[in-house]
Structures are given as C-alpha cells and as structure tokens.
Write a protein that holds these residues in place. Structure first.
Motif, PDB file in Angstrom:
ATOM      1  N   ALA A   1      29.575 -22.334  58.643  1.00 39.87           N
ATOM      2  CA  ALA A   1      29.284 -21.234  57.715  1.00 39.87           C
ATOM      3  C   ALA A   1      28.520 -20.113  58.410  1.00 39.87           C
ATOM      4  CB  ALA A   1      28.491 -21.765  56.521  1.00 39.87           C
TER       5      ALA A   1
ATOM      6  N   GLY B   1      30.995 -17.270  58.702  1.00 43.60           N
ATOM      7  CA  GLY B   1      30.806 -16.625  57.402  1.00 43.60           C
ATOM      8  C   GLY B   1      30.247 -15.208  57.521  1.00 43.60           C
TER       9      GLY B   1
ATOM     10  N   ILE C   1      25.353 -18.307  51.694  1.00 45.89           N
ATOM     11  CA  ILE C   1      25.994 -19.616  51.872  1.00 45.89           C
ATOM     12  C   ILE C   1      25.593 -20.468  50.669  1.00 45.89           C
ATOM     13  CG2 ILE C   1      26.115 -21.686  53.308  1.00 45.89           C
ATOM     14  CD1 ILE C   1      25.358 -19.946  55.706  1.00 45.89           C
TER      15      ILE C   1
ATOM     16  N   ASN D   1      31.242 -20.379  51.929  1.00 52.20           N
ATOM     17  CA  ASN D   1      30.749 -19.146  52.555  1.00 52.20           C
ATOM     18  C   ASN D   1      31.809 -18.059  52.423  1.00 52.20           C
ATOM     19  OD1 ASN D   1      31.860 -21.019  54.945  1.00 52.20           O
ATOM     20  ND2 ASN D   1      32.331 -18.875  55.438  1.00 52.20           N
TER      21      ASN D   1
END
Length: 403
Positions: free
Chosen positions: A320, A324, A330, A350
């Motif tokens: 993540a 992300g 998250i 994410n």
C-alpha cells in the motif's frame, strides 16, 4: 566374427566322451558274446547324447531315455551297464527341467525301473504277474535270493537321483528366493535413504524459501517506511518535526535490523511476534494517513498462525505504501469471525491509478509470498482491483490445524 565360447559346455562334453568310451568297450564285448549284434554301439551314442543334454536340455535327454525304453520293449534290445548313467538325466530333469519336464521325469523313473526289472528278471515273471498265474511263486523261488537283492539295489540306484534332483531344485529356489528377498530389502533400504535425502533437500529448500520471504517482508516494509519518511522530511521546515522524523527513521531501521537478525538466526518465536498496532503506528509515523478499524472480539492467534498474520499484514501495508497514492488514506480492517470458521479476516485498501501492486494483478512477488504463507496454514488470499482502489483480503485461521 566373434569366437564361440565352448567352456560352459565342456563338462557335459567330457562326460559324454567318457560314456562313449566305456559304452563302446561294452558294445565290443556284447558284439563278441552275441555273435555280431551291433545294437550296443547305437545305444551308447543315444546314452551319450542324453547324458550330455541332462543339464542344458533335460527335456531332450528325457526324450532320448524314452527312445531307449521303446527299443528295449519293442525290439528286446538288452540293457547295457552304461545305461545306468541315464540317472544323470533323471537328476537333471528334476533339478533344471521345466514343470512339464519334472512331471514327465516323475513318470519316467518308475517306468524305467519296471522296464529294467522286466528285462533283467525275464518276461515270464512279468507275464505271470499280469495274468495271476499259479506258477509265480515257483518261478520266483527258482531265482537266487542274492540276484533278486542286487536287482532291487540296482532299481533303487536308478530311482534315487530323481528325488535328489528335486531336493536340489528346492534348495536352489530357496536360495534364489532368499537372494531376491535380500535384494528387495537392500533396494528398500536404498529407497528409504534416497527418500530421506530428498525430504531433507525439500525441507532445506522450504527453509530457504521461508527465509527469503521473511527477509523480503521485513526489509521491504522497513525500506518502504524509511523511504516515505525520508521523502516527507525534505519538505519539513520545523527543526523539531525534522528531528522527530529522523528519530522515526532510526527506529524503523533499528527495528528492521533486529527483525533481520532474528530471521537469519531462526530465533523468532511466534509468541513474541509484534502486534498489528506497531505496524499501523509505523505507517502513520511515515507520513501516510491510515484508517484502522477492528470488528468483533479479538482473540489471541496461536503458533505459526500469529507469525503468518503479522507477516501478511506487514506485506499488505508495504504494498500500500509503495504503490498507493499518498493523497488518499490506507484503510485497514481486522474482522474477527466465528462462522463459518474461527478466523481473522484482514483487509487493506489503498487508492491507486494502475494495477496497484507489485506486478500484474495477483502475480507479484509479495502476493505470491502471502499466498504461500496462508496456504501453509489453511488460509486464503483474495485480491480485487477497481479503477481507483486496490484491495487485498487475507483469511487467517485463528488456531493451528484448521486445515
């Protein structure tokens, strides 16, 4: 052109030559006594061939014995002393012959005894035995007792080699069976050793795989957190916040180094695995916004399941952070379930602009590692990619032996 090796047949050839030499001497004597009867020479050759074939072709030797028997019965050919060597054929048929040859030789032995007895004692006794004549006792009394005893001994000598050959055949088979059993036991021992060796190699490779996954998870997560903190520190003007960020980087690096040492020394106890809150705090300290929720009644994971849950959650957060979007939080959720099974469901979502994780959907190194970990304890991993989100869900059994 290769030369033929006659050495295996040399003993039979020597015996056949001896039979021919002795038989020809007897045939010459018989020729002189009978005033020109030459049957003895032909008999000698048949006996020699039969004796020579007694080991390598006992069926042929037995057939020649039957030919001699027919000559004696049909044409009244007298029995020669050299024909006693035919006992070698009976012995060879019982020891080396096939099943049919053994059976035929068993029938031939008593028949040969009867033929020898009839031809030696005279046809009169045989005929009276068949018709039950009243003069049988008188005829027998006319024969000397010693001659009758010698005839019985001769018949025993003719019949004895066949059971001797059968006994030798049984001993040979028992020896072969014993050798086969020992060979099978040795092969089984070798197979067990090879199996143990292969099992050791598999266990070693499995340990290497586990070590590689652990190092990947620990180092990957720590480096992702440190990288995020270092990037955010470039834009900090406040000295105190910058110091706090540097302290966080040092703490993350120190923790990562300790984890790596534990992994390499294989001293990590599942009971001492850090909690999920530490991972969440580390991500939050790196500057990422993280929303963490927990649903249900928390329970203590046991054994290997605790370490797997920790490493899987660590890898989820690492992916993540790495893939992300920083401008979106998250989202993590831990959901404790009791139905249909007692398990922990971990979900991390994410924001993303692409496929989201390390490689194509569901085929990244981190995802493969998580799947293997969960498969080993009976868990499950699910990956879902939407247009702007990437969600990874792990099902971890709450107790060992759930599979």
């Amino acid at each position: 052109m290769s030369e033929i090796d006659w050495r295996p047949s040399l003993p039979e050839a020597v015996v056949a030559l001896i039979v021919i030499a002795v038989g020809f001497v007897e045939a010459v004597v018989l020729y002189a006594i009978t005033n020109g009867r030459v049957d003895g020479f032909a008999q000698t050759l048949v006996v020699a061939f039969a004796v020579a074939a007694s080991r390598r072709a006992p069926a042929v030797g037995l057939a020649l014995v039957w030919v001699l028997g027919l000559l004696h019965v049909r044409f009244g050919v007298p029995i020669m002393l050299v024909e006693f060597t035919l006992t070698a054929v009976f012995f060879g048929s019982a020891r080396w012959g096939r099943s049919a040859t053994v059976v035929m030789s068993a029938l031939s032995v008593p028949l040969a005894v009867v033929v020898a007895f009839v031809l030696h004692q005279g046809r009169t006794i045989f005929l009276h035995l068949l018709v039950g004549g009243s003069r049988v006792d008188d005829v027998i009394r006319q024969r000397p007792t010693l001659e009758l005893a010698l005839s019985l001994v001769a018949m025993l000598l003719v019949a004895a080699p066949w059971p001797a050959g059968l006994v030798m055949r049984s001993l040979d088979r028992a020896k072969v069976s014993r050798a086969s059993m020992l060979a099978a036991e040795e092969a089984a021992t070798v197979a067990r050793r090879e199996t143990d060796h292969i099992r050791e190699i598999v266990e070693l490779r499995d340990q290497q795989t586990r070590l590689a996954r652990d190092v990947h998870d620990v180092v990957g997560h720590s480096l992702a957190v440190i990288l995020a903190q270092a990037e955010s520190g470039q834009y900090l003007d406040d000295t105190e916040r910058l110091k706090r960020t540097l302290r966080t980087i040092a703490t993350s690096a120190r923790s990562s180094l300790q984890d790596v040492r534990q992994v390499l020394s294989s001293t990590q106890d599942p009971a001492t695995v850090p909690g999920f809150d530490g991972l969440i705090a580390g991500v939050r300290d790196s500057g990422h916004e993280i929303v963490a929720t927990e649903v249900g009644t928390p329970r203590r994971l046991t054994g290997e399941n605790a370490a797997v849950a920790y490493r899987v959650f660590q890898e989820m957060l690492t992916n993540a952070i790495k893939h992300g979007r920083r401008d979106r939080p998250i989202v993590t959720e831990r959901h404790w379930t009791t139905t249909p099974a007692d398990a922990l469901m971990i979900e991390v979502t994410n924001g993303t602009e692409g496929s989201g994780c390390d490689g194509p959907l569901g085929h990244g190194r981190g995802l493969d590692g998580m799947r293997r970990r969960l498969d080993e304890i009976g868990g499950h991993l699910d990956v879902q990619a939407a247009e702007t989100t990437f969600t990874v869900t792990a099902i971890v059994p709450a107790r060992d032996g759930t599979r």
